[in-house]
Design an enzyme around this catalytic site. Structure first.
Site, mmCIF file in Angstrom:
data_model
loop_
_atom_site.group_PDB
_atom_site.id
_atom_site.type_symbol
_atom_site.label_atom_id
_atom_site.label_comp_id
_atom_site.label_asym_id
_atom_site.label_seq_id
_atom_site.Cartn_x
_atom_site.Cartn_y
_atom_site.Cartn_z
ATOM 1 N N ASP A 59 63.678 19.011 -59.786
ATOM 2 C CA ASP A 59 64.664 19.848 -60.467
ATOM 3 C C ASP A 59 64.173 20.246 -61.856
ATOM 4 O OD1 ASP A 59 67.318 20.981 -60.505
ATOM 5 O OD2 ASP A 59 67.700 19.548 -62.091
ATOM 6 N N THR A 92 66.983 26.537 -61.974
ATOM 7 C CA THR A 92 66.554 26.186 -63.330
ATOM 8 C C THR A 92 65.043 26.348 -63.520
ATOM 9 O OG1 THR A 92 66.464 23.891 -62.674
ATOM 10 C CG2 THR A 92 68.446 24.607 -63.755
ATOM 11 N N THR A 93 64.302 26.233 -62.435
ATOM 12 C CA THR A 93 62.855 26.413 -62.548
ATOM 13 C C THR A 93 62.530 27.905 -62.663
ATOM 14 O OG1 THR A 93 62.688 24.543 -61.055
ATOM 15 C CG2 THR A 93 60.665 25.725 -61.509
ATOM 16 N N ASP A 396 73.009 20.389 -56.822
ATOM 17 C CA ASP A 396 72.546 21.784 -56.828
ATOM 18 C C ASP A 396 73.195 22.559 -55.685
ATOM 19 O OD1 ASP A 396 70.948 21.192 -58.925
ATOM 20 O OD2 ASP A 396 69.088 21.945 -58.062
#
Ligand SMILES: Nc1ncnc2c1ncn2[C@@H]1O[C@H](COP(=O)(O)OP(=O)(O)OP(=O)(O)O)[C@@H](O)[C@H]1O
Ligand SMILES: [Mg+2]
Length: 548
Positions: A59, A92-93, A396
């Site tokens: 994550d 988020t990446t 997520d």
């Protein structure tokens, strides 16, 4: 005496191009850390903190949160991933990689003598156009594919995580959980509160034994073994106070002349507790839950009355239980007249409350809520590190399903949206007759970084695959032939290294998450781009007292 007109700054000052290059390098360094973890074939990171605690994760937000970064620009990017985590939950990446790419290109443009203001305006125009295009042309309504599409969206978000191979089971759990906690908001629309889904972690067995419990689970045993194991038609008193022997406040002093009075004081102290317990029991409660303590004397009264009691329950749990059962969290029994009473209206209700062992631990379950429903996803797993990562992945996916349900629209994943936008914006740039054109064109090119990194991480030839993908999207956008219309959902098949229709293949992402990531990435890039001066102030020298 001449007056010194120059302002002297105590500290270091970086200016113009230097500061920009430094910022871009720092942001690039952060993005490079998470780059290899993007996509279904992305790898995980192991992070060890100064105490020696280990985290293994894929994550982006979790990786970046653990980093200790000093550079201010890098901190902005880390903040960006935290923002994405809070607002969207997934992606988020990608958002960090995109922001870094936008910045890199902006810096190159500035070196080519384009003014930062033009770039900022160009980026803003591009982001706005991109969002509009996604909403108008790329989104598909969830209803058309129904539950299947929700499951697929959950699976997509899990595919890059450790539970990827078991995503079949977990996606069902997540979709069922989100549907279970559906409530109707004040304006009549459906709401899916994330907090109503509790994730409970229980060490032992394989992750395939994880399950959904349609009730609220709290990891703890009841206060005494003599209390009933199960209570039906529960009336729950929810307290945020101690049920211990009453003690005078610190600092209160008694002067006792007669030793008999000492005994009376003790008796009264015990009686106060007894009265409190009796008031709760008399109000009709057969379950008592408190965030603080219940001592042996209070437990005795509850056992005698057949009440099921739990103590030291987490505050967040208490709040959720109160919300779901329609009860009130009580911090004191005292009323305005200085007397104590317990109103039966404060009690919450549920169908049953019971204790059951799960693995090596005892759990108390509350089922059959009357007000708003809540549920628990019980995660099993072989070790703590794995369970923690499963929890993050499930979180997520819960966010993804929530977004899909709330917005009702999904888009195809695997670089589909990014490539489609890059083709569209390139075209759009050509329609602009000013300096912003260059910035919009660069924005378009920057978007291809996502499919490129996805392909690279899956060990395919990134340039070749992305070119094929762009051809598909270009055909879809330029041709009027309806048979090519479906090409607009083309994305990457990262197992076989091909281009395919990802909408049909079930690689789906919520539309508003994609739009938000685009906006957040652009905003973060602009924030850093606006900086052209960095002054690091020297710490103030404290004057030491002079010694004589
Ligand atoms: N089966 C798949 N085939 C092709 N692409 C996929 C597949 N599953 C996921 N993707 C793509 O992988 C990307 C998401 O990767 P990943 O989950 O590692 O990163 P993230 O969502 O940006 O960040 P994080 O999950 O760490 O918050 C998305 O662009 C998604 O479209
Ligand atoms: Mg993800």
């Amino acid at each position: 005496m001449p007056i010194n007109t120059t302002v002297s700054i105590l500290g270091e000052r970086e200016h113009g191009q230097d500061v920009r290059t430094n910022n871009v390098t720092a942001v690039q360094a952060v993005a490079n850390i998470v780059k290899s973890s993007l996509g279904p074939q992305g790898l995980d990171k192991m992070l060890v903190d100064d105490i020696g605690d280990i985290t293994i994760t894929n994550d982006g937000a979790t990786i970046l949160k653990q980093l200790e970064v000093e550079h201010p620009a890098a901190k902005v990017i880390i903040e960006l991933s935290q923002l994405q985590d809070r607002e969207v939950g997934d992606g988020t990446t990608s958002v960090v990689i995109l922001a870094a790419e936008l910045l890199k290109r902006a810096n190159d443009m500035i070196k080519d003598k384009l003014h930062p203001t033009n770039i900022i305006t160009g980026y803003k125009i591009a982001a706005r156009e991109a969002c509009k295009y996604v909403e108008k042309n790329l989104a598909t309504k969830v209803d058309i594919v129904g539950r299947e599409s929700l499951i697929n969206a959950a699976k997509t978000s899990m595919s890059s995580k450790v539970i990827g191979p078991e995503s079949g089971l977990f996606s069902e759990l997540v979709v069922d959980a989100m549907n279970w906690v559906r409530t109707i908001g004040s304006t009549g629309e459906y709401k899916y509160p994330l907090k109503a889904v509790k994730i409970a972690k229980c060490h032992g067995q394989s992750s395939l034994e994880s399950k959904l419990i349609k009730g609220y689970a709290v990891q703890m045993a009841r206060v005494s073994q003599q209390m009933p194991m199960r209570v039906k038609n529960a009336k729950i008193a929810i307290l945020d106070m101690n049920l211990n022997k009453f003690r005078m406040q610190m600092g209160v002093q008694f002067v006792v002349n007669d030793p008999k009075n000492l005994e009376r004081i003790r008796e009264r102290e015990l009686n106060i507790l007894k009265e409190r317990c009796e008031k709760v029991i008399k109000a009709g409660a057969n379950v008592v839950i408190t965030t603080k303590g219940i001592d042996d004397v209070a437990a005795k009264y509850f056992v005698e009355a057949g009440v099921f009691a739990m103590r030291r329950v987490d505050k967040a749990d208490i709040r959720r239980i109160a919300k779901s059962t329609g009860g009130q969290v009580i911090t004191t029994f005292a009323n305005n007249d200085g007397e104590e009473n317990f109103d039966p209206a404060w009690l919450g209700t549920a169908e049953s409350v019971f204790e059951e062992p799960v693995g090596d631990w005892d759990y108390c379950f509350i089922e059959g809520f009357t007000k708003a429903s809540a549920c628990t996803i019980l995660i099993r797993g072989a070790n703590e590190l794995l369970i923690d990562e499963v929890e993050r992945s499930v979180h997520d996916s819960l966010c993804v399903v929530k977004r899909c349900l709330e917005s009702g629209y999904v888009v195809a994943g695997g670089g589909c949206v990014e490539s489609a936008l890059s083709i569209y914006l390139e075209d759009f740039a050509r329609s602009l007759g000013n300096k912003e054109q260059i910035a919009v064109a660069q924005f378009a090119e920057a978007l291809t970084v996502i499919p490129k990194v996805l392909a690279m991480n899956a060990a395919f030839d990134a340039s070749e695959l992305v070119s094929k993908l762009r051809v598909a999207h270009s055909t879809a956008q330029t041709s009027n032939d309806p048979k090519y219309q479906n090409l607009k959902h083309c994305g990457l098949d990262l197992l076989n290294g091909k281009v395919r229709n990802n909408l049909q293949a079930g690689v789906l992402e919520p539309m508003n998450s994609k739009i938000k990531s685009l906006k957040f990435a652009t905003e973060a890039a602009i924030t850093i781009l606006r900086i052209d001066d960095m002054i690091k102030l020297a710490p103030k020298q404290e004057e030491l007292p002079q010694r004589h």
